[in-house]
Design a protein around this motif. Structure first.
Motif, PDB file in Angstrom:
ATOM      1  N   PHE A 146       1.997  10.384 -19.975  1.00  8.12           N
ATOM      2  CA  PHE A 146       1.951  11.561 -19.381  1.00  8.12           C
ATOM      3  C   PHE A 146       2.476  11.561 -17.881  1.00  8.12           C
ATOM      4  CE2 PHE A 146      -1.659  10.885 -22.186  1.00  8.12           C
ATOM      5  CZ  PHE A 146      -1.824  12.306 -22.862  1.00  8.12           C
ATOM      6  N   LEU A 147       2.822  12.757 -17.576  1.00  9.48           N
ATOM      7  CA  LEU A 147       3.335  12.957 -16.246  1.00  9.48           C
ATOM      8  C   LEU A 147       2.440  13.862 -15.538  1.00  9.48           C
ATOM      9  CD1 LEU A 147       7.029  13.424 -17.005  1.00  9.48           C
ATOM     10  CD2 LEU A 147       6.123  11.270 -16.371  1.00  9.48           C
ATOM     11  N   PHE A 148       1.857  13.170 -14.450  1.00  6.88           N
ATOM     12  CA  PHE A 148       0.773  14.264 -13.760  1.00  6.88           C
ATOM     13  C   PHE A 148       1.183  14.489 -12.422  1.00  6.88           C
ATOM     14  CE2 PHE A 148      -2.055  11.411 -16.526  1.00  6.88           C
ATOM     15  CZ  PHE A 148      -2.586  12.197 -17.444  1.00  6.88           C
ATOM     16  N   PRO A 149       1.146  15.774 -12.027  1.00  8.62           N
ATOM     17  CA  PRO A 149       1.126  16.175 -10.688  1.00  8.62           C
ATOM     18  C   PRO A 149      -0.198  15.583  -9.991  1.00  8.62           C
ATOM     19  CG  PRO A 149       0.633  18.187 -11.923  1.00  8.62           C
ATOM     20  CD  PRO A 149       0.850  17.087 -12.904  1.00  8.62           C
ATOM     21  N   SER A 150       0.021  15.597  -8.650  1.00  9.44           N
ATOM     22  CA  SER A 150      -0.920  14.816  -7.892  1.00  9.44           C
ATOM     23  C   SER A 150      -2.564  15.553  -8.028  1.00  9.44           C
ATOM     24  CB  SER A 150      -0.685  14.870  -6.275  1.00  9.44           C
ATOM     25  OG  SER A 150      -0.721  16.078  -5.930  1.00  9.44           O
ATOM     26  N   TYR A 151      -2.434  16.809  -8.194  1.00  8.97           N
ATOM     27  CA  TYR A 151      -3.895  17.563  -8.355  1.00  8.97           C
ATOM     28  C   TYR A 151      -4.494  17.145  -9.495  1.00  8.97           C
ATOM     29  CZ  TYR A 151      -2.608  21.243 -11.727  1.00  8.97           C
ATOM     30  OH  TYR A 151      -2.135  21.714 -12.774  1.00  8.97           O
ATOM     31  N   LYS A 152      -3.553  16.490 -10.600  1.00 10.96           N
ATOM     32  CA  LYS A 152      -4.340  15.942 -11.840  1.00 10.96           C
ATOM     33  C   LYS A 152      -4.588  14.442 -11.837  1.00 10.96           C
ATOM     34  CE  LYS A 152      -5.472  18.779 -15.073  1.00 10.96           C
ATOM     35  NZ  LYS A 152      -6.384  19.026 -15.282  1.00 10.96           N
ATOM     36  N   ALA A 153      -3.994  14.068 -10.764  1.00  9.59           N
ATOM     37  CA  ALA A 153      -4.170  12.475 -10.508  1.00  9.59           C
ATOM     38  C   ALA A 153      -5.340  11.999  -9.332  1.00  9.59           C
ATOM     39  CB  ALA A 153      -2.722  11.984 -10.351  1.00  9.59           C
ATOM     40  N   TYR A 154      -4.642  11.425  -8.353  1.00  9.93           N
ATOM     41  CA  TYR A 154      -5.517  11.259  -6.968  1.00  9.93           C
ATOM     42  C   TYR A 154      -5.266  12.070  -5.923  1.00  9.93           C
ATOM     43  CZ  TYR A 154      -6.019   6.942  -9.859  1.00  9.93           C
ATOM     44  OH  TYR A 154      -6.179   6.216 -11.097  1.00  9.93           O
ATOM     45  N   GLY A 155      -4.603  13.077  -6.007  1.00  9.17           N
ATOM     46  CA  GLY A 155      -4.549  14.188  -5.135  1.00  9.17           C
ATOM     47  C   GLY A 155      -4.352  13.792  -3.756  1.00  9.17           C
ATOM     48  N   TYR A 156      -5.177  14.375  -2.808  1.00 11.73           N
ATOM     49  CA  TYR A 156      -4.802  14.045  -1.519  1.00 11.73           C
ATOM     50  C   TYR A 156      -5.471  12.819  -0.974  1.00 11.73           C
ATOM     51  CZ  TYR A 156      -6.086  14.673   3.532  1.00 11.73           C
ATOM     52  OH  TYR A 156      -5.888  14.519   4.968  1.00 11.73           O
ATOM     53  N   TYR A 157      -6.385  12.098  -1.580  1.00 14.57           N
ATOM     54  CA  TYR A 157      -6.711  10.677  -1.251  1.00 14.57           C
ATOM     55  C   TYR A 157      -5.865   9.699  -1.507  1.00 14.57           C
ATOM     56  CZ  TYR A 157     -10.785  13.438   0.105  1.00 14.57           C
ATOM     57  OH  TYR A 157     -11.772  14.350   0.431  1.00 14.57           O
ATOM     58  N   GLY A 158      -5.348   9.574  -2.661  1.00 21.60           N
ATOM     59  CA  GLY A 158      -4.377   8.533  -3.082  1.00 21.60           C
ATOM     60  C   GLY A 158      -5.227   7.486  -3.620  1.00 21.60           C
ATOM     61  N   ILE A 159      -4.797   6.155  -3.473  1.00 24.09           N
ATOM     62  CA  ILE A 159      -5.548   4.958  -3.907  1.00 24.09           C
ATOM     63  C   ILE A 159      -5.241   4.151  -2.566  1.00 24.09           C
ATOM     64  CG2 ILE A 159      -5.871   2.876  -5.327  1.00 24.09           C
ATOM     65  CD1 ILE A 159      -4.814   4.492  -7.506  1.00 24.09           C
ATOM     66  N   GLN A 160      -6.127   3.837  -2.011  1.00 22.89           N
ATOM     67  CA  GLN A 160      -6.021   3.043  -0.506  1.00 22.89           C
ATOM     68  C   GLN A 160      -4.989   1.688  -0.798  1.00 22.89           C
ATOM     69  OE1 GLN A 160      -9.605   1.783   1.109  1.00 22.89           O
ATOM     70  NE2 GLN A 160      -8.930   1.337   3.206  1.00 22.89           N
ATOM     71  N   ASN A 161      -4.129   1.449  -0.213  1.00 27.03           N
ATOM     72  CA  ASN A 161      -3.356   0.513  -0.090  1.00 27.03           C
ATOM     73  C   ASN A 161      -2.337   0.321  -1.389  1.00 27.03           C
ATOM     74  OD1 ASN A 161      -4.213  -0.365   2.593  1.00 27.03           O
ATOM     75  ND2 ASN A 161      -5.639  -1.679   1.607  1.00 27.03           N
ATOM     76  N   LEU A 163      -1.514   3.767  -3.365  1.00 29.60           N
ATOM     77  CA  LEU A 163      -0.704   4.879  -3.794  1.00 29.60           C
ATOM     78  C   LEU A 163      -1.135   6.009  -2.596  1.00 29.60           C
ATOM     79  CD1 LEU A 163       0.879   6.524  -6.177  1.00 29.60           C
ATOM     80  CD2 LEU A 163      -1.271   7.482  -6.962  1.00 29.60           C
ATOM     81  N   GLY A 164       0.031   6.601  -2.345  1.00 25.99           N
ATOM     82  CA  GLY A 164      -0.362   7.503  -1.127  1.00 25.99           C
ATOM     83  C   GLY A 164      -0.649   8.938  -1.507  1.00 25.99           C
ATOM     84  N   ALA A 165      -0.926   9.793  -0.693  1.00 23.29           N
ATOM     85  CA  ALA A 165      -1.545  10.971  -0.870  1.00 23.29           C
ATOM     86  C   ALA A 165      -0.582  11.935  -1.574  1.00 23.29           C
ATOM     87  CB  ALA A 165      -2.111  11.791   0.371  1.00 23.29           C
ATOM     88  N   ASN A 166      -0.996  12.766  -2.157  1.00 25.59           N
ATOM     89  CA  ASN A 166      -0.115  13.872  -2.953  1.00 25.59           C
ATOM     90  C   ASN A 166       0.881  13.398  -3.618  1.00 25.59           C
ATOM     91  OD1 ASN A 166      -1.865  16.042  -1.975  1.00 25.59           O
ATOM     92  ND2 ASN A 166      -0.717  16.049   0.089  1.00 25.59           N
ATOM     93  N   THR A 167       0.941  12.281  -4.518  1.00 21.68           N
ATOM     94  CA  THR A 167       1.916  11.561  -5.192  1.00 21.68           C
ATOM     95  C   THR A 167       1.755  11.733  -6.673  1.00 21.68           C
ATOM     96  OG1 THR A 167       1.834  10.017  -3.605  1.00 21.68           O
ATOM     97  CG2 THR A 167       2.846   9.464  -5.602  1.00 21.68           C
ATOM     98  N   PRO A 168       2.680  12.259  -7.358  1.00 26.60           N
ATOM     99  CA  PRO A 168       2.755  12.488  -8.756  1.00 26.60           C
ATOM    100  C   PRO A 168       2.601  11.255  -9.504  1.00 26.60           C
ATOM    101  CG  PRO A 168       4.695  13.356  -7.956  1.00 26.60           C
ATOM    102  CD  PRO A 168       3.986  12.866  -6.715  1.00 26.60           C
ATOM    103  N   VAL A 169       2.056  11.008 -10.674  1.00 26.18           N
ATOM    104  CA  VAL A 169       1.915   9.665 -11.274  1.00 26.18           C
ATOM    105  C   VAL A 169       2.448   9.814 -12.718  1.00 26.18           C
ATOM    106  CG1 VAL A 169       0.415   8.476  -9.699  1.00 26.18           C
ATOM    107  CG2 VAL A 169      -0.195   9.788 -11.597  1.00 26.18           C
ATOM    108  N   GLN A 170       2.779   8.857 -13.497  1.00 24.29           N
ATOM    109  CA  GLN A 170       2.854   8.610 -14.689  1.00 24.29           C
ATOM    110  C   GLN A 170       1.912   7.682 -15.250  1.00 24.29           C
ATOM    111  OE1 GLN A 170       6.359   7.189 -16.708  1.00 24.29           O
ATOM    112  NE2 GLN A 170       6.852   6.130 -14.777  1.00 24.29           N
ATOM    113  N   SER A 171       1.382   8.005 -16.511  1.00 24.07           N
ATOM    114  CA  SER A 171       0.303   7.184 -16.868  1.00 24.07           C
ATOM    115  C   SER A 171       0.736   6.911 -18.605  1.00 24.07           C
ATOM    116  CB  SER A 171      -1.247   7.810 -16.587  1.00 24.07           C
ATOM    117  OG  SER A 171      -2.316   6.804 -17.395  1.00 24.07           O
TER     118      SER A 171
END
Length: 184
Positions: A146-161, A163-171
């Motif tokens: 899956f290719l997720f835009p950030s609002y379907k993934a970790y959004g504004y917060y990301g993952i501390q240390n 993944l940055g904020a507003n980063t699209p991801v694949q899973s």
């Protein structure tokens, strides 16, 4: 005389007490520009992420990408054409997944996440909305990326240390099993 004065005072207080209450004016008025600006900013972020995802799909033409109704894209790594059941509300499923940046950099590996047991749409499990929506499109034994835009993934917060904020991801998710729950 005093009696007349008391009657007059009583009558005036009676008239003043019957006055309807007046609405209080707000101390500070807000025009709603913050929300409007936020909406515009989020639309721009989504468009930029969408272009980034479309570029990734363009660079990998060997995959047949599908667009979901939920706002993400996906392709089948392995598809089971014989299985007919997909997870439904309340079903207990087991699956594995990873999270990568669009360039393939691993953020969370399958080993870190472990085997997930999830009750569809009923669990309070800490899964991103993209994964919760994505597993509903799968059949047991299938592996889907899956290719997720950030609002379907970790959004504004990301993952501390990680993944940055507003980063699209694949899973990449592998659905191991579905245990269907019978309704009474």
């Amino acid at each position: 005389m005093i009696r007349n004065f008391l009657y007059l005072l009583f009558f005036c207080s009676l008239i003043l007490a019957c006055k309807s209450p007046e609405a209080r004016k707000p101390v500070k008025q807000s025009s709603g520009t913050f929300i409007e600006e936020s909406v515009e900013r989020n639309k721009k972020i989504y468009e930029a992420e969408k272009q980034e995802i479309l570029k990734v799909m363009e660079n990998r033409p060997e995959n047949s990408y599908l667009a979901s109704d939920s706002g993400f894209w996906y392709y089948y790594n392995s598809k089971d054409s014989t299985a007919t059941t997909k997870p439904d509300f309340g079903d207990k499923i087991t699956f594995t997944y990873n999270i990568k940046e669009l360039d393939g950099t691993v953020v969370l590996s399958e080993e870190e996440n472990g085997l997930q047991v999830y009750k569809v749409d009923q669990s309070n499990q800490d899964l991103i909305s993209g994964i919760r929506d994505g597993v509903k499109l799968m059949k047991p034994g299938e592996t889907v990326t899956f290719l997720f835009p950030s609002y379907k993934a970790y959004g504004y917060y990301g993952i501390q240390n990680k993944l940055g904020a507003n980063t699209p991801v694949q899973s990449t998710i592998t659905l191991k099993s579905i245990e269907q729950i019978q309704e009474n």
